[in-house]
Design a protein around this motif. Structure first.
Motif, PDB file in Angstrom:
ATOM      1  N   PRO A  64       0.803  -1.234   0.000  1.00 32.87           N
ATOM      2  CA  PRO A  64       0.000   0.000   0.000  1.00 32.87           C
ATOM      3  C   PRO A  64       0.830   1.276   0.000  1.00 32.87           C
ATOM      4  O   PRO A  64       0.394   2.312  -0.514  1.00 32.87           O
ATOM      5  N   SER A  65       2.009   1.247   0.599  1.00 24.11           N
ATOM      6  CA  SER A  65       2.870   2.428   0.611  1.00 24.11           C
ATOM      7  C   SER A  65       4.185   2.099  -0.084  1.00 24.11           C
ATOM      8  O   SER A  65       4.362   1.013  -0.642  1.00 24.11           O
ATOM      9  N   GLU A  66       5.110   3.004  -0.041  1.00 25.30           N
ATOM     10  CA  GLU A  66       6.363   2.829  -0.766  1.00 25.30           C
ATOM     11  C   GLU A  66       7.159   1.647  -0.213  1.00 25.30           C
ATOM     12  O   GLU A  66       7.284   1.451   0.991  1.00 25.30           O
ATOM     13  N   PHE A  67       7.691   0.859  -1.126  1.00 24.96           N
ATOM     14  CA  PHE A  67       8.511  -0.282  -0.740  1.00 24.96           C
ATOM     15  C   PHE A  67       9.629  -0.455  -1.762  1.00 24.96           C
ATOM     16  O   PHE A  67       9.405  -0.348  -2.964  1.00 24.96           O
ATOM     17  N   THR A  68      10.830  -0.703  -1.285  1.00 26.48           N
ATOM     18  CA  THR A  68      11.957  -0.981  -2.174  1.00 26.48           C
ATOM     19  C   THR A  68      12.781  -2.131  -1.600  1.00 26.48           C
ATOM     20  O   THR A  68      12.908  -2.272  -0.380  1.00 26.48           O
ATOM     21  N   PHE A  69      13.305  -2.957  -2.489  1.00 29.84           N
ATOM     22  CA  PHE A  69      14.228  -4.007  -2.067  1.00 29.84           C
ATOM     23  C   PHE A  69      15.585  -3.370  -1.794  1.00 29.84           C
ATOM     24  O   PHE A  69      16.129  -2.660  -2.633  1.00 29.84           O
ATOM     25  N   HIS A  70      16.127  -3.637  -0.616  1.00 30.23           N
ATOM     26  CA  HIS A  70      17.445  -3.100  -0.291  1.00 30.23           C
ATOM     27  C   HIS A  70      18.529  -3.758  -1.137  1.00 30.23           C
ATOM     28  O   HIS A  70      19.563  -3.176  -1.419  1.00 30.23           O
ATOM     29  N   ASP A  71      18.281  -4.991  -1.526  1.00 30.31           N
ATOM     30  CA  ASP A  71      19.188  -5.712  -2.424  1.00 30.31           C
ATOM     31  C   ASP A  71      18.357  -6.281  -3.560  1.00 30.31           C
ATOM     32  O   ASP A  71      17.330  -6.920  -3.321  1.00 30.31           O
ATOM     33  N   GLN A  72      18.797  -6.096  -4.799  1.00 29.86           N
ATOM     34  CA  GLN A  72      18.067  -6.626  -5.937  1.00 29.86           C
ATOM     35  C   GLN A  72      18.136  -8.147  -5.988  1.00 29.86           C
ATOM     36  O   GLN A  72      17.288  -8.795  -6.579  1.00 29.86           O
ATOM     37  N   LYS A  73      19.178  -8.714  -5.388  1.00 30.89           N
ATOM     38  CA  LYS A  73      19.283 -10.168  -5.265  1.00 30.89           C
ATOM     39  C   LYS A  73      19.293 -10.502  -3.780  1.00 30.89           C
ATOM     40  O   LYS A  73      20.255 -10.223  -3.079  1.00 30.89           O
ATOM     41  N   LEU A  74      18.197 -11.117  -3.340  1.00 28.69           N
ATOM     42  CA  LEU A  74      17.967 -11.311  -1.908  1.00 28.69           C
ATOM     43  C   LEU A  74      17.901 -12.798  -1.588  1.00 28.69           C
ATOM     44  O   LEU A  74      17.099 -13.525  -2.173  1.00 28.69           O
ATOM     45  N   PRO A  75      18.742 -13.303  -0.669  1.00 33.70           N
ATOM     46  CA  PRO A  75      18.582 -14.704  -0.240  1.00 33.70           C
ATOM     47  C   PRO A  75      17.193 -14.916   0.342  1.00 33.70           C
ATOM     48  O   PRO A  75      16.651 -14.040   1.022  1.00 33.70           O
ATOM     49  N   ALA A  76      16.626 -16.075   0.086  1.00 30.84           N
ATOM     50  CA  ALA A  76      15.255 -16.348   0.536  1.00 30.84           C
ATOM     51  C   ALA A  76      15.105 -16.177   2.040  1.00 30.84           C
ATOM     52  O   ALA A  76      14.052 -15.734   2.519  1.00 30.84           O
ATOM     53  N   TYR A  77      16.152 -16.469   2.807  1.00 31.76           N
ATOM     54  CA  TYR A  77      16.045 -16.361   4.264  1.00 31.76           C
ATOM     55  C   TYR A  77      16.068 -14.918   4.762  1.00 31.76           C
ATOM     56  O   TYR A  77      15.867 -14.675   5.945  1.00 31.76           O
ATOM     57  N   GLN A  78      16.272 -13.953   3.858  1.00 33.85           N
ATOM     58  CA  GLN A  78      16.221 -12.536   4.240  1.00 33.85           C
ATOM     59  C   GLN A  78      14.893 -11.868   3.865  1.00 33.85           C
ATOM     60  O   GLN A  78      14.621 -10.743   4.295  1.00 33.85           O
ATOM     61  N   LEU A  79      14.067 -12.563   3.087  1.00 33.95           N
ATOM     62  CA  LEU A  79      12.826 -11.949   2.583  1.00 33.95           C
ATOM     63  C   LEU A  79      11.880 -11.570   3.718  1.00 33.95           C
ATOM     64  O   LEU A  79      11.302 -10.481   3.718  1.00 33.95           O
ATOM     65  N   ALA A  80      11.692 -12.446   4.695  1.00 32.27           N
ATOM     66  CA  ALA A  80      10.737 -12.184   5.779  1.00 32.27           C
ATOM     67  C   ALA A  80      11.086 -10.914   6.532  1.00 32.27           C
ATOM     68  O   ALA A  80      10.187 -10.134   6.914  1.00 32.27           O
ATOM     69  N   THR A  81      12.368 -10.676   6.777  1.00 36.38           N
ATOM     70  CA  THR A  81      12.784  -9.469   7.508  1.00 36.38           C
ATOM     71  C   THR A  81      12.430  -8.219   6.719  1.00 36.38           C
ATOM     72  O   THR A  81      11.983  -7.216   7.291  1.00 36.38           O
ATOM     73  N   GLU A  82      12.603  -8.268   5.403  1.00 37.92           N
ATOM     74  CA  GLU A  82      12.217  -7.146   4.546  1.00 37.92           C
ATOM     75  C   GLU A  82      10.711  -6.876   4.657  1.00 37.92           C
ATOM     76  O   GLU A  82      10.278  -5.729   4.751  1.00 37.92           O
ATOM     77  N   ILE A  83       9.921  -7.947   4.638  1.00 33.37           N
ATOM     78  CA  ILE A  83       8.463  -7.803   4.696  1.00 33.37           C
ATOM     79  C   ILE A  83       8.027  -7.278   6.060  1.00 33.37           C
ATOM     80  O   ILE A  83       7.182  -6.361   6.158  1.00 33.37           O
ATOM     81  N   LEU A  84       8.578  -7.834   7.129  1.00 35.49           N
ATOM     82  CA  LEU A  84       8.216  -7.389   8.479  1.00 35.49           C
ATOM     83  C   LEU A  84       8.553  -5.914   8.680  1.00 35.49           C
ATOM     84  O   LEU A  84       7.761  -5.154   9.260  1.00 35.49           O
ATOM     85  N   ASN A  85       9.698  -5.496   8.203  1.00 35.60           N
ATOM     86  CA  ASN A  85      10.077  -4.082   8.313  1.00 35.60           C
ATOM     87  C   ASN A  85       9.138  -3.195   7.518  1.00 35.60           C
ATOM     88  O   ASN A  85       8.790  -2.090   7.951  1.00 35.60           O
ATOM     89  N   ALA A  86       8.702  -3.689   6.362  1.00 37.11           N
ATOM     90  CA  ALA A  86       7.826  -2.888   5.500  1.00 37.11           C
ATOM     91  C   ALA A  86       6.454  -2.678   6.124  1.00 37.11           C
ATOM     92  O   ALA A  86       5.878  -1.585   6.033  1.00 37.11           O
ATOM     93  N   VAL A  87       5.912  -3.728   6.780  1.00 43.08           N
ATOM     94  CA  VAL A  87       4.566  -3.603   7.357  1.00 43.08           C
ATOM     95  C   VAL A  87       4.596  -3.114   8.798  1.00 43.08           C
ATOM     96  O   VAL A  87       3.550  -2.846   9.386  1.00 43.08           O
TER      97      VAL A  87
END
Length: 641
Positions: A482-505
């Motif tokens: 719903p709001s602005e979101f950017t990947f901090h790394d364009q290539k992200l290990p799968a085990y780092q994805l959840a932290t990105e999502i939790l920080n975003a929401v």
């Protein structure tokens, strides 16, 4: 002396044969022997040590033959498994026997299965005759055999401790290090899981370093989060030197262009969905488990682990896992409880449908229908959905010249037919994603939607660099937020994805997320990750004593409970009225399964005569005729008839 010479020469020849089967080429096997002599000698050492067991018994011919057949069958199985799923046979596959058997009918014809059973019967018959042959075992032979086996084990142990440089990808590991060494190497981590640097002092220091993460207060979140793990998804228009006349994924492509898009680095290729799923949910790196290990079939049988489900649950979300395939595949019906999900909606609990449990025929329409149903039912929900409609096997024998999707290029029938079949399935998935997006647009509550692939498909064109010259472990991921979101790394290990999502929401995670958030990019990041994983799963749980873990509760099945409203008895059967039924609903009378006919979501017929006082139970039956839970039971005396 003659027997020793035979044993040594035979060990070398058997190693060459095993490598020939692995490479499917005698030329490559001989090249491996000539240009990788150390690796070849290690493989001879392992195979010869198993053959040396024959020195210690009187039935030498029997043991020698059994060990030889063992290595031959193991190497043949490895070649078949690698061809089907894209990565080789490993020790961890012992935990996947159930899943392998359930899929075997989709890859092998009844004739092939019958021939395998006949071959096994013949081998047992030969083995019985060989078992009768005995030779005297001298003390010298026994001592020599014992010393050699222990010496071989010691050399292997020292080799492992030195941590020789080895390829990260399993297929390359088996090619460069040899089959016998590689499959033995896949066993070693199960025998020695504890990191050398693990200590109470080390874990206390790590806990101190993670404190700042837990002092931050999570924000109030008032929207839904949906993650869809798309089976074997990739963009077929990235293929080189061929053309596809129709874009199979117009909806998803629009998201790629208009929403944050990146690459996820996943731990598997062609199969092993559970590995990616585990990394995304728990933020743990599966490289620190046994090679090829699927945690659903090992640790998640009995161990609670923090996950996205527990973090969202603590923030007041209803956490729901949805998958349009069998609930006991990968033991998900058990694993999801240990991951903290409130409820699980597998195929068996998708009310109102009647479908065969055939992965090649799965329809993602049922998945999206239940996502929409869940998000409508609960005010605030976290949904983790796993699609199955694009799962292999793909049709490799017939190409449809009249279908809307056509493939052009210098391709074999196998390559062209399988790619067309894959694109057809992919187009159906894209249509369902479009349907979900349209529904979400009608809702006032904002929703974060994350789409990602579990791994690349094991298609012939993917395995040919002419058509796909890209990394086999990079898959697409996109986020509609719903709001602005950017990947901090364009290539992200799968085990780092959840932290990105939790920080975003705006939700605080757990110990693993704290390590990703605070230590990513530091020199001790991976070592602390490994230590934390060991401590939480196998160690003393020192970190958990500092940062208390969320307690899991008994998981519920289905979006709505299975219910029985009434039972009517006729001359030939029972008519059961209720809700939540589907083609997997079965009636049990006093614990005995009776013939059941599915009529509709609200009606079942059971072919049974019965007297009052009997206990009627409705259970949802999964693969291997296993009931996923205890079902719903009712005493006839308490139900209107």
């Amino acid at each position: 002396m003659q027997s020793l010479s035979f044993w040594l020469i035979f060990s070398i020849l058997l190693t060459i044969v095993v490598e020939t089967i692995k490479f499917k080429s005698i030329k490559k096997a001989l090249y491996f022997m000539k240009h990788s002599p150390i690796e070849f000698i290690l493989n001879v050492l392992i195979i010869s040590s198993t053959l040396a067991l024959s020195f210690m018994v009187t039935r030498k011919v029997f043991v020698f033959t059994i060990v030889t057949i063992f290595w031959l069958l193991l190497s043949i199985t490895n070649t078949i498994v690698t061809t089907l799923r894209g990565y080789p046979l490993m020790f961890s596959d012992i935990f996947l026997i159930k899943e392998g058997l359930s899929l075997s009918s989709q890859y092998f014809t009844p004739l092939v299965i019958s021939m395998v059973l006949i071959l096994l019967g013949f081998l047992f018959w030969i083995g019985y005759d060989l078992f009768q042959i005995q030779f005297e075992t001298t003390t010298l032979q026994y001592v020599m055999g014992t010393v050699y086996v222990f010496l071989a084990g010691y050399i292997f142990y020292k080799t492992e401790k030195k941590e020789l440089p080895k390829p990260a990808e399993e297929v390359e590991l088996y090619e460069q290090m040899g089959f016998a060494y590689s499959i033995t190497d896949s066993l070693y981590p199960y025998l020695n899981r504890k990191p050398d640097s693990y200590s109470e002092e080390k874990m206390n220091n790590l806990a101190h370093d993670l404190m700042p993460y837990f002092k931050n207060h999570p924000q109030s979140v008032d929207h839904n989060v949906i993650m869809i793990q798309m089976e074997s998804f990739f963009d077929p228009l990235t293929l080189q030197n061929l053309s596809i006349n129709i874009d199979p994924i117009p909806t998803i492509r629009h998201l790629m262009k208009t929403e944050p898009f990146g690459k996820l680095i996943v731990p598997t290729f062609g199969g092993g969905t559970g590995k990616t799923e585990f990394e995304v949910l728990t933020s743990m790196n599966v490289d620190y488990f046994g090679p090829g290990e699927i945690p659903h079939n090992s640790i998640l049988k009995s161990t609670d682990i923090e996950s996205l489900a527990t973090h969202f649950s603590q923030s007041g979300f209803e956490t729901i896992a949805i998958h349009n395939y069998e609930g006991n595949f990968y033991n998900r019906h058990i694993a999801y409880q240990h991951l903290g999900f409130d409820r699980f909606v597998p195929l068996e609990y998708m009310a109102g449908i009647e479908v065969n449990h055939d992965l090649s025929q799965m329809n993602d329409e049922h998945l999206i229908h239940n996502i929409i149903k869940a998000i409508s039912q609960f005010e605030k929900s976290f949904i983790y959905a796993i699609s199955a409609g694009t799962h292999q096997p793909y049709n490799e024998t017939s190409y449809d010249e009249h279908h809307d999707i056509q493939i052009e290029g210098d391709l074999s029938l196998e390559e062209r037919a399988s790619l067309q079949d894959y694109c057809i399935k992919l187009h159906r998935l894209d249509h369902q994603i479009k349907r979900l997006l349209k529904y979400l647009e009608t809702r006032q509550t904002p929703t974060t939607l994350i789409l990602f692939s579990d791994h690349l498909p094991n298609l012939p064109v993917i395995n040919d660099e002419t058509f796909y010259p890209f990394d086999h472990y990079e898959v697409p991921v996109m986020v509609k937020h719903p709001s602005e979101f950017t990947f901090h790394d364009q290539k992200l290990p799968a085990y780092q994805l959840a932290t990105e999502i939790l920080n975003a929401v705006g939700i605080r995670g757990g110990i693993m997320n704290a390590i990703h958030d605070l230590e990513k990019g530091t020199f001790h990041y991976q070592s602390d990750l490994k230590l934390a994983q060991y401590d939480l799963i196998y160690g003393k749980q020192l970190l958990a004593s500092v940062f208390p873990q969320h307690k899991t509760q008994e998981i519920k099945f289905g979006i709505e409970p299975l219910t029985i409203h009434s039972i009517m008895k006729t001359d030939h059967h029972l008519v059961i009225k209720g809700s939540g039924f589907n083609g997997d609903s079965q009636v049990f009378i006093d614990g005995k399964r009776v013939p059941t006919t599915y009529i509709s979501e609200g009606e079942l017929h059971a072919e049974m005569k019965m007297n009052k006082g009997n206990l009627v139970t409705i259970k949802q039956i999964s693969g291997y005729h296993q009931a996923l839970d205890e079902g719903k039971s009712f005493e006839l005396a308490k139900i209107n008839s």
